[in-house]
Design an enzyme around this catalytic site. Structure first.
Site, mmCIF file in Angstrom:
data_model
loop_
_atom_site.group_PDB
_atom_site.id
_atom_site.type_symbol
_atom_site.label_atom_id
_atom_site.label_comp_id
_atom_site.label_asym_id
_atom_site.label_seq_id
_atom_site.Cartn_x
_atom_site.Cartn_y
_atom_site.Cartn_z
ATOM 1 N N CYS A 1 45.441 50.616 42.687
ATOM 2 C CA CYS A 1 44.981 51.903 43.230
ATOM 3 C C CYS A 1 44.409 51.633 44.618
ATOM 4 C CB CYS A 1 43.985 52.578 42.288
ATOM 5 S SG CYS A 1 42.462 51.655 41.989
ATOM 6 N N ASN B 1 40.307 49.800 43.569
ATOM 7 C CA ASN B 1 40.243 48.900 42.395
ATOM 8 C C ASN B 1 38.895 48.981 41.685
ATOM 9 O OD1 ASN B 1 40.401 45.333 41.665
ATOM 10 N ND2 ASN B 1 41.311 46.993 40.522
ATOM 11 N N CYS C 1 38.146 52.442 40.094
ATOM 12 C CA CYS C 1 38.273 53.588 39.176
ATOM 13 C C CYS C 1 39.550 53.537 38.350
ATOM 14 C CB CYS C 1 38.216 54.914 39.944
ATOM 15 S SG CYS C 1 36.684 55.193 40.853
ATOM 16 N N ARG C 2 40.702 53.855 38.970
ATOM 17 C CA ARG C 2 41.940 54.042 38.201
ATOM 18 C C ARG C 2 42.610 52.755 37.767
ATOM 19 N NH1 ARG C 2 44.651 57.375 42.801
ATOM 20 N NH2 ARG C 2 43.234 55.993 43.937
ATOM 21 N N SER C 3 42.782 51.794 38.684
ATOM 22 C CA SER C 3 43.533 50.588 38.274
ATOM 23 C C SER C 3 42.765 49.729 37.268
ATOM 24 C CB SER C 3 44.035 49.784 39.478
ATOM 25 O OG SER C 3 42.998 49.317 40.285
ATOM 26 N N ASP D 1 43.163 60.430 42.596
ATOM 27 C CA ASP D 1 41.913 59.753 42.938
ATOM 28 C C ASP D 1 40.717 60.534 42.377
ATOM 29 O OD1 ASP D 1 39.709 58.657 44.170
ATOM 30 O OD2 ASP D 1 40.638 58.538 46.155
HETATM 31 P P1 4NP Z 1 40.200 54.051 42.952
HETATM 32 O O1 4NP Z 1 39.158 55.134 43.463
HETATM 33 O O2 4NP Z 1 41.221 53.907 44.053
HETATM 34 O O3 4NP Z 1 40.775 54.691 41.732
HETATM 35 O O4 4NP Z 1 39.418 52.799 42.672
HETATM 36 C C1 4NP Z 1 38.487 55.060 44.675
HETATM 37 C C2 4NP Z 1 37.419 54.209 44.819
HETATM 38 C C3 4NP Z 1 36.737 54.183 45.997
HETATM 39 C C4 4NP Z 1 37.116 54.994 47.048
HETATM 40 C C5 4NP Z 1 38.211 55.856 46.898
HETATM 41 C C6 4NP Z 1 38.891 55.878 45.715
HETATM 42 N N1 4NP Z 1 36.409 54.984 48.253
HETATM 43 O O5 4NP Z 1 36.734 55.783 49.143
HETATM 44 O O6 4NP Z 1 35.441 54.196 48.390
#
Ligand code: 4NP
Length: 152
Positions: free
Chosen positions: A11, A14, A16-18, A124
């Site tokens: 993602c 790294n 939340c989703r992955s 996201d």
């Molecule tokens: P992820 O979510 O890609 O699912 O881990 C996010 C985590 C952090 C951010 C954006 C999306 N950020 O902008 O810090």
């Protein structure tokens, strides 16, 4: 014994989703008695959360299902394209970022997580609510179960 199937979930951050996909996929393959057949990891196309634990909302969604995950965020490394057989992106932006870095001979390894259930994105959830994390989990649960069969 044959080589393990390497699967990297990707993602943006790294956190939340992955990691959710990583923990859930490990849980699903273990439930089928296939844990030894896979090497599973996750990474982000951005490394700005490198070293951090998964987001508490991801850990809560996993924990409610009895799924533990020991993981620290990391960015996708150049070596990952050769090391893993499957690189599974959560959304189109992640997939584009991977395509931009992937050596041509490994491009066929790049996929979207929801492909087996008709496509679309695991969106996201970072600025979203607990419901967004629950929706991510429900989507991944359906898709990852289908991925296992395609990867063996
Ligand atoms: P992820 O979510 O890609 O699912 O881990 C996010 C985590 C952090 C951010 C954006 C999306 N950020 O902008 O810090």
């Amino acid at each position: 014994m044959s080589e393990r199937v390497g699967v990297l979930f990707v993602c943006l951050g790294n956190i939340c989703r992955s990691p959710m996909a990583h923990g859930l996929f490990a849980h699903l393959v273990a439930a089928r008695g296939l844990a030894g057949r896979f090497e599973i990891d996750s990474a982000g196309t951005a490394a700005y959360h490198a070293g951090e634990l998964p987001d508490p909302r991801t850990l809560a969604v996993l924990g409610e299902r009895g799924i533990a995950l020991d993981h620290r965020a990391r960015g996708v490394a150049d070596e990952d394209f050769a090391r893993f057989h499957w690189l599974i992106a959560m959304d189109h932006a992640n997939l584009r970022a991977l395509r931009g870095r992937c050596p041509p001979e490994h491009r066929g390894k790049l996929h979207l997580a929801l492909e087996p259930i008709g496509g679309g994105e695991v969106s996201d959830p970072y600025y979203g609510s607990a419901q967004d994390f629950e929706r991510n989990f429900a989507e991944l649960e359906r898709a990852l179960d289908a991925w296992i069969d395609q990867m063996l």
